[in-house]
Scaffold this motif. Structure first.
Motif, PDB file in Angstrom:
ATOM      1  N   LEU A 216      46.800  39.204  43.615  1.00  0.00           N
ATOM      2  CA  LEU A 216      45.992  40.381  43.913  1.00  0.00           C
ATOM      3  C   LEU A 216      44.964  40.619  42.809  1.00  0.00           C
ATOM      4  CD1 LEU A 216      45.848  42.297  46.261  1.00  0.00           C
ATOM      5  CD2 LEU A 216      47.453  43.822  45.077  1.00  0.00           C
ATOM      6  N   ALA A 217      45.366  40.395  41.558  1.00  0.00           N
ATOM      7  CA  ALA A 217      44.430  40.564  40.435  1.00  0.00           C
ATOM      8  C   ALA A 217      43.236  39.635  40.587  1.00  0.00           C
ATOM      9  CB  ALA A 217      45.153  40.295  39.121  1.00  0.00           C
ATOM     10  N   PHE A 218      43.481  38.429  41.063  1.00  0.00           N
ATOM     11  CA  PHE A 218      42.408  37.458  41.249  1.00  0.00           C
ATOM     12  C   PHE A 218      41.360  37.992  42.221  1.00  0.00           C
ATOM     13  CE2 PHE A 218      40.326  33.698  42.886  1.00  0.00           C
ATOM     14  CZ  PHE A 218      40.224  32.875  41.786  1.00  0.00           C
ATOM     15  N   GLN A 219      41.825  38.642  43.302  1.00  0.00           N
ATOM     16  CA  GLN A 219      40.876  39.165  44.282  1.00  0.00           C
ATOM     17  C   GLN A 219      40.160  40.405  43.763  1.00  0.00           C
ATOM     18  OE1 GLN A 219      39.938  37.705  47.232  1.00  0.00           O
ATOM     19  NE2 GLN A 219      38.332  39.241  47.019  1.00  0.00           N
ATOM     20  N   VAL A 220      40.869  41.272  43.040  1.00  0.00           N
ATOM     21  CA  VAL A 220      40.219  42.437  42.437  1.00  0.00           C
ATOM     22  C   VAL A 220      39.108  41.968  41.503  1.00  0.00           C
ATOM     23  CG1 VAL A 220      40.540  44.477  40.990  1.00  0.00           C
ATOM     24  CG2 VAL A 220      42.318  43.851  42.624  1.00  0.00           C
ATOM     25  N   GLN A 221      39.429  40.943  40.706  1.00  0.00           N
ATOM     26  CA  GLN A 221      38.458  40.351  39.789  1.00  0.00           C
ATOM     27  C   GLN A 221      37.251  39.808  40.546  1.00  0.00           C
ATOM     28  OE1 GLN A 221      38.793  36.713  40.009  1.00  0.00           O
ATOM     29  NE2 GLN A 221      37.619  35.934  38.287  1.00  0.00           N
ATOM     30  N   ILE A 228      29.057  42.914  39.356  1.00  0.00           N
ATOM     31  CA  ILE A 228      28.485  42.933  38.012  1.00  0.00           C
ATOM     32  C   ILE A 228      27.855  41.616  37.581  1.00  0.00           C
ATOM     33  CG2 ILE A 228      30.155  44.692  37.317  1.00  0.00           C
ATOM     34  CD1 ILE A 228      31.606  42.531  35.693  1.00  0.00           C
ATOM     35  N   SER A 229      28.118  40.535  38.312  1.00  0.00           N
ATOM     36  CA  SER A 229      27.598  39.229  37.907  1.00  0.00           C
ATOM     37  C   SER A 229      26.343  38.881  38.705  1.00  0.00           C
ATOM     38  CB  SER A 229      28.684  38.163  38.085  1.00  0.00           C
ATOM     39  OG  SER A 229      28.347  36.977  37.414  1.00  0.00           O
ATOM     40  N   ASP A 230      25.889  37.645  38.570  1.00  0.00           N
ATOM     41  CA  ASP A 230      24.703  37.202  39.298  1.00  0.00           C
ATOM     42  C   ASP A 230      25.000  35.891  40.022  1.00  0.00           C
ATOM     43  OD1 ASP A 230      24.123  34.916  37.436  1.00  0.00           O
ATOM     44  OD2 ASP A 230      23.745  36.544  36.034  1.00  0.00           O
ATOM     45  N   THR A 231      24.121  35.490  40.905  1.00  0.00           N
ATOM     46  CA  THR A 231      24.338  34.311  41.737  1.00  0.00           C
ATOM     47  C   THR A 231      24.547  33.050  40.906  1.00  0.00           C
ATOM     48  OG1 THR A 231      23.108  35.250  43.591  1.00  0.00           O
ATOM     49  CG2 THR A 231      23.313  32.850  43.531  1.00  0.00           C
ATOM     50  N   GLN A 232      23.751  32.885  39.834  1.00  0.00           N
ATOM     51  CA  GLN A 232      23.859  31.678  39.013  1.00  0.00           C
ATOM     52  C   GLN A 232      25.222  31.596  38.328  1.00  0.00           C
ATOM     53  OE1 GLN A 232      20.723  31.197  36.160  1.00  0.00           O
ATOM     54  NE2 GLN A 232      21.495  29.256  35.376  1.00  0.00           N
ATOM     55  N   GLY A 235      28.027  31.143  41.080  1.00  0.00           N
ATOM     56  CA  GLY A 235      27.992  29.881  41.806  1.00  0.00           C
ATOM     57  C   GLY A 235      28.001  30.079  43.305  1.00  0.00           C
ATOM     58  N   LYS A 236      27.905  31.331  43.730  1.00  0.00           N
ATOM     59  CA  LYS A 236      27.802  31.683  45.144  1.00  0.00           C
ATOM     60  C   LYS A 236      26.932  32.927  45.223  1.00  0.00           C
ATOM     61  CE  LYS A 236      32.182  34.259  45.086  1.00  0.00           C
ATOM     62  NZ  LYS A 236      33.516  34.420  45.716  1.00  0.00           N
ATOM     63  N   THR A 237      26.558  33.322  46.431  1.00  0.00           N
ATOM     64  CA  THR A 237      25.618  34.418  46.587  1.00  0.00           C
ATOM     65  C   THR A 237      26.194  35.725  46.087  1.00  0.00           C
ATOM     66  OG1 THR A 237      24.734  33.289  48.541  1.00  0.00           O
ATOM     67  CG2 THR A 237      24.117  35.592  48.214  1.00  0.00           C
ATOM     68  N   GLN A 238      25.532  36.325  45.074  1.00  0.00           N
ATOM     69  CA  GLN A 238      25.987  37.610  44.542  1.00  0.00           C
ATOM     70  C   GLN A 238      25.730  38.713  45.572  1.00  0.00           C
ATOM     71  OE1 GLN A 238      23.948  40.396  43.513  1.00  0.00           O
ATOM     72  NE2 GLN A 238      25.639  41.559  42.660  1.00  0.00           N
ATOM     73  N   GLN A 285      48.956  32.872  29.771  1.00  0.00           N
ATOM     74  CA  GLN A 285      47.562  32.590  29.413  1.00  0.00           C
ATOM     75  C   GLN A 285      46.676  32.557  30.652  1.00  0.00           C
ATOM     76  OE1 GLN A 285      48.350  28.925  27.325  1.00  0.00           O
ATOM     77  NE2 GLN A 285      48.353  29.911  25.310  1.00  0.00           N
ATOM     78  N   ILE A 286      47.202  32.076  31.770  1.00  0.00           N
ATOM     79  CA  ILE A 286      46.420  32.065  33.014  1.00  0.00           C
ATOM     80  C   ILE A 286      46.182  33.492  33.490  1.00  0.00           C
ATOM     81  CG2 ILE A 286      46.434  31.414  35.453  1.00  0.00           C
ATOM     82  CD1 ILE A 286      47.868  28.836  34.659  1.00  0.00           C
ATOM     83  N   ALA A 287      47.199  34.348  33.378  1.00  0.00           N
ATOM     84  CA  ALA A 287      47.028  35.753  33.743  1.00  0.00           C
ATOM     85  C   ALA A 287      45.966  36.413  32.858  1.00  0.00           C
ATOM     86  CB  ALA A 287      48.363  36.495  33.617  1.00  0.00           C
ATOM     87  N   ASP A 288      46.001  36.114  31.557  1.00  0.00           N
ATOM     88  CA  ASP A 288      44.988  36.640  30.636  1.00  0.00           C
ATOM     89  C   ASP A 288      43.603  36.148  31.032  1.00  0.00           C
ATOM     90  OD1 ASP A 288      47.068  37.779  29.213  1.00  0.00           O
ATOM     91  OD2 ASP A 288      47.055  36.269  27.626  1.00  0.00           O
ATOM     92  N   TYR A 289      43.509  34.880  31.367  1.00  0.00           N
ATOM     93  CA  TYR A 289      42.240  34.256  31.725  1.00  0.00           C
ATOM     94  C   TYR A 289      41.620  34.930  32.957  1.00  0.00           C
ATOM     95  CZ  TYR A 289      39.126  30.593  33.556  1.00  0.00           C
ATOM     96  OH  TYR A 289      38.063  29.900  34.063  1.00  0.00           O
ATOM     97  N   ILE A 290      42.451  35.213  33.937  1.00  0.00           N
ATOM     98  CA  ILE A 290      41.970  35.868  35.157  1.00  0.00           C
ATOM     99  C   ILE A 290      41.393  37.250  34.845  1.00  0.00           C
ATOM    100  CG2 ILE A 290      42.738  36.962  37.311  1.00  0.00           C
ATOM    101  CD1 ILE A 290      44.646  34.559  37.663  1.00  0.00           C
ATOM    102  N   ILE A 291      42.093  38.011  34.004  1.00  0.00           N
ATOM    103  CA  ILE A 291      41.663  39.378  33.713  1.00  0.00           C
ATOM    104  C   ILE A 291      40.506  39.402  32.731  1.00  0.00           C
ATOM    105  CG2 ILE A 291      42.415  41.598  32.781  1.00  0.00           C
ATOM    106  CD1 ILE A 291      43.553  40.782  35.548  1.00  0.00           C
ATOM    107  N   GLN A 292      40.455  38.500  31.804  1.00  0.00           N
ATOM    108  CA  GLN A 292      39.376  38.483  30.819  1.00  0.00           C
ATOM    109  C   GLN A 292      38.021  38.315  31.483  1.00  0.00           C
ATOM    110  OE1 GLN A 292      40.558  35.351  28.157  1.00  0.00           O
ATOM    111  NE2 GLN A 292      42.077  36.615  27.106  1.00  0.00           N
ATOM    112  N   ARG A 293      37.998  37.715  32.628  1.00  0.00           N
ATOM    113  CA  ARG A 293      36.731  37.472  33.319  1.00  0.00           C
ATOM    114  C   ARG A 293      36.130  38.761  33.895  1.00  0.00           C
ATOM    115  NH1 ARG A 293      37.400  33.539  37.818  1.00  0.00           N
ATOM    116  NH2 ARG A 293      35.144  33.515  37.841  1.00  0.00           N
ATOM    117  N   VAL A 294      36.923  39.856  33.929  1.00  0.00           N
ATOM    118  CA  VAL A 294      36.386  41.092  34.510  1.00  0.00           C
ATOM    119  C   VAL A 294      36.184  42.181  33.458  1.00  0.00           C
ATOM    120  CG1 VAL A 294      37.494  40.625  36.707  1.00  0.00           C
ATOM    121  CG2 VAL A 294      38.659  42.088  35.091  1.00  0.00           C
ATOM    122  N   ASN A 295      36.506  41.907  32.198  1.00  0.00           N
ATOM    123  CA  ASN A 295      36.357  42.918  31.144  1.00  0.00           C
ATOM    124  C   ASN A 295      35.138  42.635  30.266  1.00  0.00           C
ATOM    125  OD1 ASN A 295      38.626  44.321  31.947  1.00  0.00           O
ATOM    126  ND2 ASN A 295      39.994  43.111  30.678  1.00  0.00           N
TER     127      ASN A 295
END
Length: 295
Positions: A216-221, A228-232, A235-238, A285-295
């Motif tokens: 679920l965290a992966f989808q929230v992220q 908050i991100s951009d298309t580039q 890697g897909k349409t923002q 570490q994988i759980a941290d990695y998933i969440i770090q991408r949204v902070n």
């Protein structure tokens, strides 16, 4: 071992195994095979194979046993993306910064590539695998099939399409994403663990709870990054979900509420695998990695 080292080692292992001449040998349908390989090798962070390897490691299994389920689940994931990008679904032109399969080839070829990737995944897991019992393989097959079908990913995609232009509540959204995204992530964790011949009920439950939370965290992220991100970078349409008027965690909870939800799920994931000790460090570490991408 640092997460970066594990990630690099696991991805190299995955690529070497996929490159084995007996995995996808030459076929008369050369264009179809090219479309399959294009979709499977078109970048990506290999989160699902990484979870298979990390879960096998947490259960103190030989990582060689995890090669088959790691590739099988990535094949199913790749098939789902090929079909998800089709005009009848999300109608997307970009995937991981490259033209989607139906753009690079054509729509009919993309449909067949998805079909073939799915069936090859089950073919891969159903052949005799040295070191795994028939019971282990059968359980892996059942786990992957359940996670892929109407009670898993396909069912979630149907709920997703059914929510377009409609007001849905948080419970609907969580059910949809537990199926669409979470089911394959959970299957990745459980299939890695199934490399162990005698998995305890306590370990299975701990990994299952962990997988529910990070799925679920992966989808929230994903929903946060879409805003908050951009298309580039993506890697897909923002903004694709907003453009299609699809409900997201950001649209229901707001950006800060979605971030708080991701943080809570991250904490739940770490708590679930506390009993597994140091063997589960890579899963943390994988759980941290998933969440770090949204902070």
């Amino acid at each position: 071992m640092t997460f970066q080292h594990f990630q690099e080692t696991a991805i190299t292992r995955f690529n070497d195994f996929f490159g084995s001449p007996d995995i996808l040998p030459p076929a008369k349908a050369k264009r179809l095979l090219a479309a399959m390989e294009y979709s499977l090798l078109n970048g990506g962070k290999r989160i699902r194979p990484l979870l298979v390897y990390a879960s096998a490691q947490a259960c103190q299994c030989d990582l060689a046993l995890a090669d088959y389920p790691a590739l099988a689940i990535e094949m199913v994931h790749a098939y789902s993306l090929v079909h998800d990008d089709l005009p009848a679904m999300d109608d997307d032109d970009l995937r991981r910064g490259k033209p989607t399969c139906h753009i690079a080839f054509d729509e009919a070829c993309a449909i067949l590539a998805g079909d073939a990737l799915q069936t090859e995944a089950f073919s891969l897991l159903s052949q005799p695998i040295k070191g795994l019992s028939a019971t282990q393989q059968l359980t892996m097959l059942h786990t992957l099939a359940t996670a892929s079908g109407v009670y898993g990913m396909a069912g979630g995609q149907s709920l997703d399409l059914g929510a377009v232009d409609k007001d849905v509540d948080l419970a609907y959204l969580e059910t949809m994403h537990n199926h669409k995204t979470g089911a394959l992530i959970k299957a990745s964790v459980l299939m890695g663990a199934l490399c162990h011949p005698q998995l305890s009920q306590e370990t299975t439950q701990a990994l299952s709870d962990y997988a529910d939370a990070i799925g679920l965290a992966f989808q929230v992220q994903d929903d946060i990054l879409d805003v908050i991100s951009d298309t580039q970078t993506l890697g897909k349409t923002q903004g694709a979900d907003a453009a299609l008027n699809k409900p997201t965690y950001v649209s229901l909870l707001g950006l800060e509420g979605a971030k708080a939800k991701a943080k809570q799920l991250h904490e739940s994931a770490l708590l679930a695998i506390e009993p597994l000790g140091e063997n589960a460090q890579t899963l943390r570490q994988i759980a941290d990695y998933i969440i770090q991408r949204v902070n």
